[in-house]
Write a protein that holds these residues in place. Structure first.
Motif, PDB file in Angstrom:
ATOM      1  N   PHE A  17       0.841  -1.198   0.000  1.00  0.00           N
ATOM      2  CA  PHE A  17       0.000   0.000   0.000  1.00  0.00           C
ATOM      3  C   PHE A  17       0.874   1.244   0.000  1.00  0.00           C
ATOM      4  N   ASP A  18       1.877   1.251   0.864  1.00  0.00           N
ATOM      5  CA  ASP A  18       2.787   2.393   0.960  1.00  0.00           C
ATOM      6  C   ASP A  18       3.625   2.570  -0.302  1.00  0.00           C
ATOM      7  N   ALA A  19       3.955   1.471  -0.978  1.00  0.00           N
ATOM      8  CA  ALA A  19       4.819   1.523  -2.154  1.00  0.00           C
ATOM      9  C   ALA A  19       4.099   1.923  -3.434  1.00  0.00           C
ATOM     10  N   CYS A  20       2.798   1.758  -3.480  1.00  0.00           N
ATOM     11  CA  CYS A  20       2.050   1.992  -4.723  1.00  0.00           C
ATOM     12  C   CYS A  20       1.981   3.489  -5.053  1.00  0.00           C
ATOM     13  N   PRO A  21       2.560   3.896  -6.202  1.00  0.00           N
ATOM     14  CA  PRO A  21       2.570   5.319  -6.558  1.00  0.00           C
ATOM     15  C   PRO A  21       1.227   5.848  -7.067  1.00  0.00           C
ATOM     16  N   VAL A  22       0.298   4.957  -7.389  1.00  0.00           N
ATOM     17  CA  VAL A  22      -1.000   5.396  -7.924  1.00  0.00           C
ATOM     18  C   VAL A  22      -2.162   5.050  -6.999  1.00  0.00           C
ATOM     19  N   GLU A  23      -1.839   4.644  -5.782  1.00  0.00           N
ATOM     20  CA  GLU A  23      -2.851   4.325  -4.770  1.00  0.00           C
ATOM     21  C   GLU A  23      -3.863   3.302  -5.267  1.00  0.00           C
ATOM     22  N   ALA A  24      -3.357   2.239  -5.917  1.00  0.00           N
ATOM     23  CA  ALA A  24      -4.228   1.194  -6.454  1.00  0.00           C
ATOM     24  C   ALA A  24      -4.421   0.041  -5.470  1.00  0.00           C
ATOM     25  N   ILE A  25      -3.785   0.120  -4.306  1.00  0.00           N
ATOM     26  CA  ILE A  25      -3.878  -0.965  -3.329  1.00  0.00           C
ATOM     27  C   ILE A  25      -4.524  -0.448  -2.056  1.00  0.00           C
ATOM     28  N   GLU A  26      -5.412  -1.253  -1.520  1.00  0.00           N
ATOM     29  CA  GLU A  26      -5.995  -0.959  -0.216  1.00  0.00           C
ATOM     30  C   GLU A  26      -5.944  -2.229   0.619  1.00  0.00           C
ATOM     31  N   ILE A  27      -6.058  -2.072   1.927  1.00  0.00           N
ATOM     32  CA  ILE A  27      -6.080  -3.215   2.826  1.00  0.00           C
ATOM     33  C   ILE A  27      -7.530  -3.413   3.267  1.00  0.00           C
ATOM     34  N   VAL A  28      -8.074  -4.579   2.961  1.00  0.00           N
ATOM     35  CA  VAL A  28      -9.464  -4.908   3.274  1.00  0.00           C
ATOM     36  C   VAL A  28      -9.481  -6.224   4.045  1.00  0.00           C
ATOM     37  N   ARG A  29     -10.021  -6.187   5.242  1.00  0.00           N
ATOM     38  CA  ARG A  29     -10.096  -7.387   6.097  1.00  0.00           C
ATOM     39  C   ARG A  29      -8.726  -8.056   6.241  1.00  0.00           C
ATOM     40  N   ASP A  30      -7.721  -7.223   6.498  1.00  0.00           N
ATOM     41  CA  ASP A  30      -6.350  -7.684   6.731  1.00  0.00           C
ATOM     42  C   ASP A  30      -5.706  -8.360   5.527  1.00  0.00           C
ATOM     43  N   LYS A  31      -6.140  -7.998   4.331  1.00  0.00           N
ATOM     44  CA  LYS A  31      -5.533  -8.497   3.097  1.00  0.00           C
ATOM     45  C   LYS A  31      -5.425  -7.344   2.108  1.00  0.00           C
ATOM     46  N   ALA A  32      -4.356  -7.350   1.315  1.00  0.00           N
ATOM     47  CA  ALA A  32      -4.216  -6.341   0.273  1.00  0.00           C
ATOM     48  C   ALA A  32      -5.176  -6.649  -0.867  1.00  0.00           C
ATOM     49  N   LYS A  33      -5.703  -5.584  -1.464  1.00  0.00           N
ATOM     50  CA  LYS A  33      -6.612  -5.719  -2.598  1.00  0.00           C
ATOM     51  C   LYS A  33      -6.200  -4.686  -3.645  1.00  0.00           C
ATOM     52  N   VAL A  34      -6.078  -5.121  -4.894  1.00  0.00           N
ATOM     53  CA  VAL A  34      -5.647  -4.249  -5.980  1.00  0.00           C
ATOM     54  C   VAL A  34      -6.838  -3.796  -6.801  1.00  0.00           C
ATOM     55  N   ASP A  35      -6.913  -2.494  -7.037  1.00  0.00           N
ATOM     56  CA  ASP A  35      -7.902  -1.941  -7.966  1.00  0.00           C
ATOM     57  C   ASP A  35      -7.293  -2.065  -9.356  1.00  0.00           C
ATOM     58  N   LYS A  36      -7.721  -3.052 -10.112  1.00  0.00           N
ATOM     59  CA  LYS A  36      -7.123  -3.352 -11.410  1.00  0.00           C
ATOM     60  C   LYS A  36      -7.268  -2.210 -12.415  1.00  0.00           C
ATOM     61  N   ASP A  37      -8.258  -1.356 -12.227  1.00  0.00           N
ATOM     62  CA  ASP A  37      -8.436  -0.216 -13.123  1.00  0.00           C
ATOM     63  C   ASP A  37      -7.415   0.888 -12.856  1.00  0.00           C
ATOM     64  N   ARG A  38      -6.897   0.954 -11.643  1.00  0.00           N
ATOM     65  CA  ARG A  38      -5.926   1.986 -11.288  1.00  0.00           C
ATOM     66  C   ARG A  38      -4.487   1.507 -11.415  1.00  0.00           C
TER      67      ARG A  38
END
Length: 57
Positions: A17-38
């Motif tokens: 999450f911290d490394a993503c330059p386009v904020e495409a990752i979020e943490i949901v229910r203690d797991k990373a989730k990628v927004d594939k559109d971003r």
């Protein structure tokens, strides 16, 4: 293509999450989730994951 999270390996540490330059990752229910559109397939998150839970498909 976008980053893919192996949820069996992901601990939700947030380093990707911290490394993503386009904020495409979020943490949901203690797991990373990628927004594939971003996701821009830069791979910045891959090297940050201590559990090798991220790949670029």
């Amino acid at each position: 293509m976008a980053a893919h999270i192996d949820t069996d390996k992901c601990t939700g540490c947030g380093l990707c999450f911290d490394a993503c330059p386009v904020e495409a990752i979020e943490i949901v229910r203690d797991k990373a989730k990628v927004d594939k559109d971003r996701c821009v397939d830069c791979g910045a998150c891959v090297g940050e994951c201590p559990n090798e839970a991220i790949s670029i498909d």
